[in-house]
Design a protein around this motif. Structure first.
Motif, PDB file in Angstrom:
ATOM      1  N   LEU A   1       0.815  -1.209   0.000  1.00  9.40           N
ATOM      2  CA  LEU A   1       0.000   0.000   0.000  1.00  9.40           C
ATOM      3  C   LEU A   1       0.847   1.257   0.000  1.00  9.40           C
ATOM      4  O   LEU A   1       0.370   2.327  -0.359  1.00  9.40           O
ATOM      5  N   SER A   2       2.092   1.142   0.428  1.00  5.82           N
ATOM      6  CA  SER A   2       2.905   2.349   0.505  1.00  5.82           C
ATOM      7  C   SER A   2       3.832   2.497  -0.692  1.00  5.82           C
ATOM      8  O   SER A   2       4.373   3.559  -0.924  1.00  5.82           O
ATOM      9  N   THR A   3       3.984   1.420  -1.428  1.00  7.91           N
ATOM     10  CA  THR A   3       4.869   1.520  -2.586  1.00  7.91           C
ATOM     11  C   THR A   3       4.084   2.122  -3.745  1.00  7.91           C
ATOM     12  O   THR A   3       2.947   1.722  -3.984  1.00  7.91           O
ATOM     13  N   PRO A   4       4.716   3.057  -4.433  1.00  5.24           N
ATOM     14  CA  PRO A   4       3.977   3.848  -5.418  1.00  5.24           C
ATOM     15  C   PRO A   4       2.986   3.133  -6.320  1.00  5.24           C
ATOM     16  O   PRO A   4       1.815   3.474  -6.247  1.00  5.24           O
ATOM     17  N   PRO A   5       3.361   2.195  -7.136  1.00  4.06           N
ATOM     18  CA  PRO A   5       2.245   1.657  -7.942  1.00  4.06           C
ATOM     19  C   PRO A   5       1.348   0.854  -7.028  1.00  4.06           C
ATOM     20  O   PRO A   5       1.363  -0.366  -7.055  1.00  4.06           O
ATOM     21  N   ARG A   6       0.623   1.538  -6.246  1.00  2.94           N
ATOM     22  CA  ARG A   6      -0.145   0.892  -5.200  1.00  2.94           C
ATOM     23  C   ARG A   6      -1.239   0.028  -5.808  1.00  2.94           C
ATOM     24  O   ARG A   6      -2.099   0.507  -6.552  1.00  2.94           O
ATOM     25  N   SER A   7      -1.161  -1.197  -5.493  1.00 11.25           N
ATOM     26  CA  SER A   7      -2.134  -2.111  -6.068  1.00 11.25           C
ATOM     27  C   SER A   7      -3.037  -2.641  -4.969  1.00 11.25           C
ATOM     28  O   SER A   7      -2.626  -3.446  -4.148  1.00 11.25           O
ATOM     29  N   TYR A   8      -4.236  -2.159  -4.993  1.00  8.00           N
ATOM     30  CA  TYR A   8      -5.175  -2.650  -3.980  1.00  8.00           C
ATOM     31  C   TYR A   8      -5.482  -4.125  -4.186  1.00  8.00           C
ATOM     32  O   TYR A   8      -5.741  -4.849  -3.248  1.00  8.00           O
ATOM     33  N   THR A   9      -5.463  -4.499  -5.429  1.00  4.53           N
ATOM     34  CA  THR A   9      -5.778  -5.902  -5.698  1.00  4.53           C
ATOM     35  C   THR A   9      -4.773  -6.819  -5.033  1.00  4.53           C
ATOM     36  O   THR A   9      -5.132  -7.807  -4.384  1.00  4.53           O
ATOM     37  N   THR A  10      -3.499  -6.475  -5.194  1.00  3.29           N
ATOM     38  CA  THR A  10      -2.472  -7.290  -4.561  1.00  3.29           C
ATOM     39  C   THR A  10      -2.604  -7.214  -3.048  1.00  3.29           C
ATOM     40  O   THR A  10      -2.510  -8.223  -2.348  1.00  3.29           O
ATOM     41  N   ALA A  11      -2.803  -5.983  -2.581  1.00  2.00           N
ATOM     42  CA  ALA A  11      -2.936  -5.819  -1.140  1.00  2.00           C
ATOM     43  C   ALA A  11      -4.088  -6.657  -0.619  1.00  2.00           C
ATOM     44  O   ALA A  11      -3.985  -7.288   0.439  1.00  2.00           O
ATOM     45  N   LEU A  12      -5.146  -6.673  -1.386  1.00  2.00           N
ATOM     46  CA  LEU A  12      -6.303  -7.450  -0.949  1.00  2.00           C
ATOM     47  C   LEU A  12      -5.964  -8.926  -0.843  1.00  2.00           C
ATOM     48  O   LEU A  12      -6.344  -9.590   0.125  1.00  2.00           O
ATOM     49  N   SER A  13      -5.248  -9.409  -1.827  1.00  2.00           N
ATOM     50  CA  SER A  13      -4.988 -10.842  -1.768  1.00  2.00           C
ATOM     51  C   SER A  13      -4.072 -11.177  -0.593  1.00  2.00           C
ATOM     52  O   SER A  13      -4.241 -12.215   0.048  1.00  2.00           O
ATOM     53  N   VAL A  14      -3.136 -10.283  -0.306  1.00  2.00           N
ATOM     54  CA  VAL A  14      -2.285 -10.546   0.855  1.00  2.00           C
ATOM     55  C   VAL A  14      -3.090 -10.423   2.144  1.00  2.00           C
ATOM     56  O   VAL A  14      -2.966 -11.248   3.056  1.00  2.00           O
ATOM     57  N   GLN A  15      -3.933  -9.415   2.180  1.00  2.00           N
ATOM     58  CA  GLN A  15      -4.747  -9.252   3.380  1.00  2.00           C
ATOM     59  C   GLN A  15      -5.672 -10.459   3.559  1.00  2.00           C
ATOM     60  O   GLN A  15      -5.966 -10.864   4.677  1.00  2.00           O
ATOM     61  N   CYS A  16      -6.120 -10.999   2.464  1.00  2.00           N
ATOM     62  CA  CYS A  16      -6.945 -12.203   2.550  1.00  2.00           C
ATOM     63  C   CYS A  16      -6.150 -13.349   3.148  1.00  2.00           C
ATOM     64  O   CYS A  16      -6.642 -14.091   4.009  1.00  2.00           O
ATOM     65  N   GLN A  17      -4.921 -13.465   2.691  1.00  2.00           N
ATOM     66  CA  GLN A  17      -4.076 -14.520   3.264  1.00  2.00           C
ATOM     67  C   GLN A  17      -3.863 -14.268   4.745  1.00  2.00           C
ATOM     68  O   GLN A  17      -3.874 -15.184   5.561  1.00  2.00           O
ATOM     69  N   PHE A  18      -3.658 -13.010   5.037  1.00  2.00           N
ATOM     70  CA  PHE A  18      -3.495 -12.597   6.418  1.00  2.00           C
ATOM     71  C   PHE A  18      -4.705 -13.066   7.243  1.00  2.00           C
ATOM     72  O   PHE A  18      -4.564 -13.725   8.275  1.00  2.00           O
ATOM     73  N   ALA A  19      -5.858 -12.737   6.738  1.00  2.00           N
ATOM     74  CA  ALA A  19      -7.071 -13.090   7.467  1.00  2.00           C
ATOM     75  C   ALA A  19      -7.230 -14.596   7.568  1.00  2.00           C
ATOM     76  O   ALA A  19      -7.665 -15.125   8.603  1.00  2.00           O
ATOM     77  N   GLN A  20      -6.860 -15.271   6.508  1.00  2.00           N
ATOM     78  CA  GLN A  20      -7.008 -16.724   6.551  1.00  2.00           C
ATOM     79  C   GLN A  20      -6.054 -17.331   7.559  1.00  2.00           C
ATOM     80  O   GLN A  20      -6.405 -18.266   8.289  1.00  2.00           O
ATOM     81  N   SER A  21      -4.864 -16.780   7.562  1.00  2.00           N
ATOM     82  CA  SER A  21      -3.902 -17.283   8.518  1.00  2.00           C
ATOM     83  C   SER A  21      -4.360 -16.963   9.941  1.00  2.00           C
ATOM     84  O   SER A  21      -4.222 -17.772  10.862  1.00  2.00           O
ATOM     85  N   PHE A  22      -4.939 -15.782  10.088  1.00  2.12           N
ATOM     86  CA  PHE A  22      -5.463 -15.438  11.404  1.00  2.12           C
ATOM     87  C   PHE A  22      -6.615 -16.347  11.789  1.00  2.12           C
ATOM     88  O   PHE A  22      -6.799 -16.682  12.955  1.00  2.12           O
TER      89      PHE A  22
END
Lengths: 409, 877
Positions: free
Chosen positions: A78-99
C-alpha cells in the motif's frame, strides 16, 4: 509511533500479544494505525518482510511471525507507489485466513476477536478500494471479484466464531459474530447480494443469549442493515422496527440521518408522515414535498417532488420505494372524493376526473385498475360494479387507517 | 456456503455420473476381451481399485466440497519429480511428439490402488478394470482443463518414478476440471496408468496419448490390443528400438498411430457429413467382436459385472433406486462410486446374480436431504439396459439428431441415458480391428479422401496379421506425414522439451497429416463429451452465481495450478500446462494447428513457470473451424482449438445464418457460447465482442433463455463500460431494466436507474422500459399490458417472460375488486388476452381452468367474481 523502527514495532506486537491485549495487537496489525505511516518502519520492511527472517532475527514465533509478515507486506504494497489494492487485498486475505487458523486454535479465549475486528475492517476497506479504483474487467463471468474474495474470507472467520458454541459465554468467540456479519452486510449490499444476508440474520437471531448484549454500535449497524433489507423486501413492519431501533440507539447525527433516509419512506408506507421539524433537523427536506403531496393526494406535486430529488433518491435506493407510495396518494385522493360525494357509491368517472385533476392523465381502464388494486390491497373496503361503473364502498370504515391493513403488498 | 458450492458442482457432475454408469458396459466388455487375450505382465487387482478409491480414499465430503481434489491418504508427492524424463526411447521421443508419456515396462509392476499394494496376479482383471474406468475418465476429460491433464501426466510420471524406485506411496491428487466428474477422473487417471503400464512402453504412450486425445481413444487402444494380441506387444517392444518415427515401417509405431487413427475415426463420425450410419456398422462389428471375446472367467466376469445388461433385475432396480435418491450430481457421483464398489464386490464374490439386491440397503446420501429429482433417472438406466444403440449425431449433418437428444434441459437425464449408447458404439468402432471397418465406413461417409487413402494402404499392405498390418500401414503413412510436418514444428521446441510438448507436436502433426480425420474425431469426441459437459455446465453456470461457489471453484483451480507447478517444476518442456487437455481430446486443428502459438508476456518458456501469471498470458488461436462445440474450459486453452477473431467473424455470421434458417436454438447457443469462449480466452474485447454478446443476447431473448441472456447481459454491461459508444448500448440498457423487473430485483433496478442520464431516458426503448417499470411497480395492469403490446424492438420478448406472472396478479386483483360479476371480455381485454385461445392457454398454463366460475356457464360471458376469487387465490398461492 510515527517513526517506529521495525525493531520496536516487532517488540510492541510481541508484548501486546503476550499480554493478550487484543486491542493493541489489533492496532498494531491495522493499516490505520500510526505505525503504518512510519517511514523508518516502512524502509526497514523492505528488508525484513520475510517470515523466516522475522523468526530468526526477531525471535517471533508462530503465529505472530506469519501475521506480522502478512501485515508488513500489505503495508509495503500500500505504501509503494504503484499501489495495487488488488495485490494488497490478496495478501490481506491470506493474512485473514492465517489469522483464522490462529483463532481456531485458540480455545477458551476470545481476546483475539479485537484483532479480528481490525483485520476485517482493513480487509473490507481494501476490498472497497479495489472495487473503487481497480474494478476488474473480468474475463470470466464467474470470477470472484475483490469484494467477493473478502466476503469469503470473512465468512471463514464467521464460521469459526459461530462454531464456538461449547465455551462459556465470557470466553466464547461468538461475540465476534455480529461484527463479522456487519462487515458482510456492507459487502453484500455493495455488491447486490442481498439474498446472502438471510442466513446471517438467522444465525444472529439464533444467538438468543447474546443477541441483546452485543455492543451497541454493532447492534445499531446490524439493525440498520436488517431494516434496510426488509425495506427492499417490502417487509415494512420489520423494517420499521429495526430501523427505529437503530435510529434510537445510533450515536452520530450522520448515522441517524442515514437511518432516517430509509425509516421515513417506511413510515410513510405505514401511514406516518414525518414532521417538518424532524426533516429540518436532519436535513432531509427532500421528503417534505413528498410527504405533503401524499397527504394532499396531489399526483402532480408528488411526481414533481420525486423528480426534484430523483438523483438523491435513486442513489439512496429509495426512489423505487417512494414510487410505490403513489398508491397511498390515490387512496387519499379517493377518500377525499368519497367525502365530497357523501355517498357510498362513487362513480368511476368521478374518480377518473379527480385523478386527472390531480395531474395524472389516466384512462378509464387505468382508473379501474387503480381502484381494483386499492381494494385488493385492503386500502378501500368495497367493490366495483362493472355494470354500473361505480365504486361501492363499505358503509363503515370504508378507508381503513393506512398501515392497519396488513395486505399492503 | 460450501454447501452451495457443492450443489453447484453436483449438477455438472450429474451427466457424467449417468454416463459413467451406463458406459461401463462397453469398456468392460472390451476389457474382458482384452484381458483374455492378453498376458499381463503386471498386475494388480483391478477390482480393488474401485472400492478402494470409491470408499476409502475419496472422502465424500472432501471431494464434494473441496472441489474434487481427491487426495489419497498416501503421503504427498515428492516435491520435485523430474517430469517426462522417464520416457524410454529417447530418440523416438523427439520425433514422436504425440506420445505423452513414456512408460517403461519396468513400470508395469507398479500399482496404484493402495488397497492392493502390488498384486501381480490380476493382470487381466486389471486391464478390464482400467478400460472401463478409463473410458469413464476419458469422457470426462474433455471438460477438464489442461491442469488435470497435466496432472495426469505428472501422476503417471510419478508413478513411473516410484515404480522404478520401488513401490513408493503414490500421491494422488486429482483435480477435476468441471468439478463433477471428479470421481470419474480420478479413476481415469489411475486406471490409465496401469493400462499404459500394461502395454509395452510405446503402446502405452500411444494409449495415453489417446486418452488425452479423446474419450474413445483409450478404449480404442484397448480394443486394438485385444485384437492384436501378441502382435501388439511385439510391436511395442520393437518400438523402443526403432528410434525415429518419421519414416520407419516398424509395427509399433504403427500401432501407436493406429490407435490414434481409430480414435480419429470415431471422431470422424461426428464430422460434417452423414456419418452415423457408418458408425453403426462399425459399432455392430465391434460389438460382435466383443461378444465373441475369449473367456478368461474370473476377470472377465468381473469386468462384465459392470455391464448392466448382465445384471439381474433386482440389481437393476436397485441401481435405479439408488439414482433416484440422488438429489445432486455429487450425490450421483457418490452413488456411482458406491454402486460400482458393490457390484464389483458382488462380482468378485460371485454373488452378483444370486444376491437379493432388493434387500441391499440404499446408500446414504449426504445430509439426508434426499429429494426426488424433477426428472427421474429412468432414462439412463433404461438406456443402459436395453442397450439400444443411439447414434450421436455429428455437428453439421447430424444436427437434428443431437437436438433430439438434447431436447430439453429437463431431459438431461434421459439424454444421458441415451448417450452412452452412442458413445459405446463409437467406442466400439474405435476399438481394435473394428478400425478397419471404421475406415471404410468413414470413407463412405463424409470425410472421404484421407481416410480412404489410408484404408487403402492398409488393404494393400497385406502383411501377416491383418490387424497389425493395418495398424502398421496406417501408422506409416501417418508417421511420414507427421515427420514432415514435424520438422517445422519441432524446431520450435528445444530438444529438451518434455513429452508433453512432443505430444503436442505430434498431435499437431498428426492433425496436419490427417486433418479431416482429426477434425472429425475431434468433433465427435467433443460432441460426446460435450453433451454432458454442456449440461453440467449450463447447470453449473446457473448455480454458480453465488460468490462462495465461484470462489471455491477458483480456489480449487488455484490449487490445481499449484500442484501442477510443483510437480512439473522439473519438467523440461515448455510449460506442459500450455497443452491443454482440450488439445488432447479435441484433436481438431487446422493445418497450422501444429504450432501452438502462445504469447506470453512473461518468460514462461523456461522451467520457471511456477509463478506464471496467467493473467499475463494471451493465447492466440489457430483453429480455423467455422463451427465448434462449446465445452467449458477449466484449464489453459489449447490454441489449436481456439479460433482467432478473423475466423470467429465468419463463425458468427454462419451461426446467424443457420439460426435464421432453422431456428435451432441448441445449435446456436452452443456455437455462440464457443465463440464467446474463444473470445474470452484470447482476451478479445472490442466491438466484435460486443457484437457477439449482443447477438447471443438477442437470440437468448427470443428463445427465453434467461441464464444465457443474463450472462450476456452482465458481460455487455462491462463491455459497454469499456466501449461506451456502442451502438446498441441504450437498447440493451432498456432490456436490462426489463430484466430487473423480470427478476423483481429492485436493488439492481435502482442501480441501473441511477446510471441513466437524461439523454438515455429519452430513448424510446428506455423510456418504454421505465414506463413499464412504473406500471409494474404500481401493479397497473391496464397500462402494463398496453405497454407490452407496444414494446419496441425486442423488449416484447423479455416482457413475455413475466407477462403471465403479472396476469395472474391482475386476475386476482380483478376478481377481488369486482362484484358481483365481471364480463369475461373485459377481463380478457385487461389481461391482453384478446383471443379465446390466448385466454384458454393462459388458464391452462397457470392451471386455473377450473377456478374460473361463470355466471352463465355455457356462454361464459360473465365471470362470477365472488366465487372465483377464493378458488383462484388458493390455486395461485
Amino acid at each position: 509511533m510515527a517513526n517506529m523502527t521495525l525493531n520496536s514495532y516487532v517488540y510492541q506486537v510481541q508484548r501486546a500479544w503476550e499480554d493478550c491485549d487484543g486491542d493493541r495487537v489489533g492496532e498494531l496489525l491495522s493499516i490505520r494505525n500510526a505505525h503504518s505511516h512510519s517511514t523508518r518502519l516502512l524502509e526497514s520492511i523492505y528488508e525484513y518482510n520475510d517470515t523466516d527472517q522475522l523468526t530468526s532475527q526477531y525471535a517471533l514465533n508462530w503465529p505472530l511471525n506469519e501475521l506480522v509478515s502478512y501485515h508488513l507486506r500489505v503495508l509495503t504494497i500500500l505504501s509503494t507507489p504503484p499501489r495495487s489494492y488488488t495485490t494488497a487485498l490478496s495478501v490481506q486475505c491470506q493474512f485473514a485466513q492465517s489469522f483464522c487458523k490462529v483463532l481456531q486454535s485458540q480455545t477458551h479465549e476470545n481476546w483475539a476477536l479485537k484483532v479480528m475486528e481490525q483485520l476485517c475492517r482493513d480487509l473490507r476497506t481494501i476490498a472497497l478500494n479495489v472495487q473503487k479504483y481497480e474494478p476488474m474487467v473480468s474475463t470470466d463471468d464467474h470470477a470472484p471479484n475483490g469484494m467477493e474474495k473478502a466476503a469469503d474470507v470473512i465468512m471463514g472467520l464467521f464460521r469459526v466464531c459461530a462454531a464456538d458454541t461449547r465455551t462459556q459465554e465470557s470466553e466464547t468467540k461468538r461475540w465476534g459474530m455480529l461484527s463479522l456479519v456487519n462487515h458482510l452486510f456492507i459487502i453484500y449490499f455493495r455488491i447486490n447480494r442481498l439474498h446472502l444476508c438471510k442466513p446471517l440474520i438467522r444465525a444472529i437471531e439464533q444467538q438468543t443469549s447474546l443477541k441483546e448484549r452485543f455492543p451497541r454500535e454493532q447492534a445499531v449497524t446490524y439493525k440498520y442493515y436488517v431494516g434496510k433489507k426488509a425495506m427492499f423486501d417490502s417487509e415494512f413492519r420489520v423494517a420499521e422496527e429495526c430501523l427505529e431501533y437503530a435510529f434510537k440507539h445510533a450515536s452520530s447525527i450522520k448515522n441517524k440521518r442515514k437511518i432516517l433516509t430509509y425509516l421515513i419512506p417506511v413510515k410513510m408506507f405505514l401511514g406516518i408522515l414525518p414532521t417538518r421539524e424532524c426533516l429540518k433537523n436532519y436535513n432531509l427536506q427532500q421528503f417534505q414535498e413528498v410527504a405533503e403531496s401524499l397527504k394532499e393526494g396531489n399526483s402532480r406535486r408528488f411526481y414533481n417532488s420525486l423528480k426534484a430529488s430523483e438523483q438523491a433518491f435513486i442513489q439512496d435506493g429509495v426512489y423505487l420505494i417512494l414510487e410505490k407510495l403513489q398508491m397511498l396518494l390515490y387512496r387519499n385522493l379517493f377518500k377525499k372524493v368519497w367525502l365530497i360525494c357523501g355517498t357510498h357509491q362513487v362513480p368511476i368517472s368521478t374518480l377518473e376526473c379527480a385523478l386527472k385533476w390531480s395531474g395524472y392523465n389516466v384512462t378509464q381502464d387505468e382508473t379501474h385498475c387503480i381502484v381494483a388494486n386499492l381494494i385488493y390491497s385492503g386500502q378501500i373496503r368495497g367493490y366495483v360494479s362493472h355494470q354500473h361503473q361505480v365504486l361501492v364502498v363499505a358503509k363503515t370504515n370504508a378507508f381503513p387507517v393506512v398501515g392497519a391493513s396488513s395486505n399492503a403488498d | 456456503m460450501s454447501q452451495l458450492d457443492q450443489q453447484s458442482l453436483d449438477k455438472a457432475a450429474e451427466a457424467a455420473q449417468k454416463l459413467a454408469a451406463s458406459t461401463n458396459t462397453k469398456s468392460n466388455q472390451s476389457a474382458a476381451a482384452t484381458a483374455s487375450q492378453w498376458q499381463f505382465p503386471y498386475g494388480f487387482s483391478p477390482y480393488m481399485a474401485p472400492p478402494a478409491y470409491g470408499y476409502g480414499n475419496f472422502g465424500y465430503g472432501q471431494y464434494g466440497i473441496q472441489g474434487m481434489n481427491f487426495s489419497c491418504p498416501t503421503p504427498a508427492q515428492p516435491p520435485t519429480i523430474p517430469q517426462m524424463q522417464q520416457v524410454a526411447p529417447k530418440d523416438n521421443q523427439a520425433n514422436t511428439p504425440g506420445l505423452p508419456l513414456g512408460f517403461n515396462p519396468a513400470q508395469l509392476s507398479q500399482i496404484p490402488p493402495p488397497a492392493i499394494p502390488s498384486g501381480a496376479s490380476n493382470g487381466s482383471a486389471n486391464s478390464s478394470n482400467f478400460s472401463s474406468y478409463s473410458y469413464f475418465g476419458n469422457y470426462s476429460q474433455p471438460n477438464q482443463s489442461w491442469v488435470s491433464n497435466q496432472q495426469q501426466n505428472n501422476r503417471n510420471q510419478q508413478h513411473q518414478n516410484q515404480n522404478l524406485g520401488g513401490a513408493g506411496p503414490k500421491p494422488i491428487r486429482f483435480s477435476l476440471g468441471p468439478g463433477k466428474r471428479g470421481g470419474a477422473h480420478g479413476f481415469n487417471s489411475k486406471n490409465q496408468q496401469p493400462q499404459a503400464n500394461a502395454v509395452a512402453s510405446p503402446s502405452s504412450l500411444v494409449n495415453s496419448s489417446n486418452n488425452f486425445a479423446g474419450n474413445t481413444n483409450n478404449v480404442g487402444g484397448i480394443g486394438g490390443q485385444q485384437q492384436n494380441g501378441v502382435g501388439y506387444q511385439n510391436s511395442s517392444s520393437a518400438y523402443a528400438k526403432v528410434a525415429s518415427a518419421s519414416t520407419s515401417n516398424s509395427t509399433q509405431q504403427n500401432v501407436g498411430t493406429e490407435y490414434r487413427n481409430q480414435s480419429n475415426l470415431s471422431n470422424a463420425y461426428s464430422s460434417n457429413s452423414s456419418s452415423s450410419s457408418s458408425t453403426h456398422s462399425a459399432f455392430s462389428n465391434q460389438n460382435q467382436r466383443n461378444g465373441e471375446g475369449p473367456s478368461q472367467p474370473s476377470a472377465r466376469d468381473i469386468s462384465q459385472a459392470m455391464d448392466p445388461s448382465v445384471w439381474p433385475q433386482s440389481l437393476q432396480d436397485y441401481v435405479f433406486r439408488c439414482y433416484e435418491l440422488c438429489k445432486s450430481d455429487v450425490d450421483k457421483d457418490r452413488v456411482d462410486i458406491i454402486l460400482r464398489g458393490k457390484v464389483t464386490r458382488a462380482a468378485q464374490d460371485s454373488v452378483l446374480q444370486s444376491k437379493d439386491w432388493s434387500k441391499e440397503p440404499l446408500p446414504e446420501i449426504s445430509g439426508g436431504q434426499v429429494k426426488m429429482l424433477p426428472f427421474a433417472a429412468v432414462g439412463p438406466i433404461k438406456g443402459k439396459i436395453t442397450g439400444k444403440p443411439i447414434k450421436t449425431e455429428d455437428f453439421g449433418a447430424g444436427r437434428g439428431g443431437s437436438n433430439n437428444v438434447r431436447g430439453g434441459r429437463g431431459g438431461a437425464h434421459a439424454v444421458v441415458g441415451k448417450l452412452p449408447k452412442g458413445r459405446n458404439n463409437k467406442w466400439g468402432a474405435a476399438k481394435g480391428r473394428g478400425g478397419r471397418n471404421v475406415f471404410r465406413s468413414t470413407s463412405k461417409s463424409g470425410s472421404p479422401s484421407r481416410s480412404r487413402s489410408r484404408s487403402r494402404s492398409v488393404d494393400s499392405s497385406g502383411s501377416s496379421s491383418s490387424s497389425s498390418s493395418e495398424y502398421s500401414h496406417s501408422k506409416k503413412t501417418k508417421r511420414r506425414r507427421r515427420s514432415s510436418s514435424e520438422s517445422s514444428t519441432s524446431r520450435k521446441f528445444s530438444p529438451k522439451q518434455s513429452k508433453i510438448s512432443k505430444k503436442k507436436n505430434r498431435r499437431a502433426k498428426t492433425k496436419q497429416a490427417k486433418i479431416s480425420n482429426m477434425e472429425k474425431k475431434g468433433k465427435e469426441e467433443q460432441r460426446n463429451v460435450h453433451m454432458y459437459s454442456e449440461y453440467g455446465l449450463m447447470q453449473l453456470d446457473e448455480d454458480c452465481k453465488t460468490s462462495a461457489r465461484m470462489n471455491a471453484r477458483a480456489a480449487r483451480f488455484a490449487k490445481e495450478n499449484r500442484a501442477q507447478n510443483s510437480s512439473g517444476a522439473k519438467g523440461k518442456g515448455p510449460r506442459p500446462t500450455m497443452k491443454s487437455r482440450l488439445g488432447g481430446f479435441a484433436d481438431r486443428a487446422s493445418a497450422n494447428g501444429a504450432l501452438w502459438t502462445i504469447d506470453t508476456t512473461g518468460s514462461n518458456n523456461t522451467n520457471t513457470y511456477e509463478d506464471t501469471d496467467w493473467s499475463e498470458t494471451v493465447v492466440i488461436g489457430t483453429c480455423s473451424d467455422l463451427e465448434k462445440r462449446y465445452l467449458r474450459l477449466t484449464t489453459a486453452p489449447d490454441p489449436s482449438t481456439i479460433r482467432p477473431e478473423s475466423v470467429l467473424k465468419g463463425s458468427i455470421e454462419h451461426v446467424k445464418r443457420k439460426w435464421k434458417e432453422n431456428h435451432d436454438y441448441f445449435y446456436a447457443c452452443d456455437q455462440l457460447k464457443s465463440i464467446r469462449q474463444d473470445l474470452t480466452v484470447q482476451r478479445i474485447r472490442n466491438d466484435f465482442t460486443v457484437y457477439v454478446y449482443e447477438t447471443h443476447a438477442r437470440i437468448a431473448l427470443e428463445k427465453g433463455d434467461h441464464e444465457e441472456y443474463n450472462q450476456c447481459q452482465s458481460q455487455l454491461v462491462q463491455l459497454y463500460d469499456t466501449f461506451p459508444k456502442s451502438a446498441n448500448k441504450i437498447e440493451f440498457t432498456a432490456y436490462r431494466i426489463l430484466y430487473c423487473i423480470f427478476t423483481a430485483n429492485t436493488l439492481d433496478l435502482g442501480d441501473v436507474m441511477s446510471k441513466l442520464t437524461e439523454d438515455v431516458k429519452k430513448d424510446a426503448c428506455v423510456a418504454h422500459a421505465l414506463e413499464l417499470q412504473g406500471a409494474w411497480a404500481l401493479k397497473n395492469y391496464s397500462k402494463f399490458f398496453k405497454l407490452h403490446a407496444n414494446a419496441p424492438k425486442m423488449a416484447g420478448y423479455l416482457i413475455d417472460w413475466f407477462a403471465h406472472r403479472e396476469r395472474k396478479h391482475a386476475l386476482k386483483t380483478i376478481l377481488k375488486a369486482y362484484r358481483p360479476s365481471i364480463p369475461t371480455s373485459y377481463v380478457k381485454e385487461q389481461l391482453a388476452l384478446t383471443s379465446e385461445s390466448d385466454w384458454t392457454e393462459f388458464l391452462s398454463t397457470t392451471s386455473l381452468e377450473n377456478t374460473i366460475i361463470y355466471m352463465d356457464s355455457p356462454i361464459n360471458s360473465k365471470i362470477n367474481a365472488k366465487d372465483s376469487f377464493p378458488l383462484v387465490m388458493s390455486a395461485l398461492s
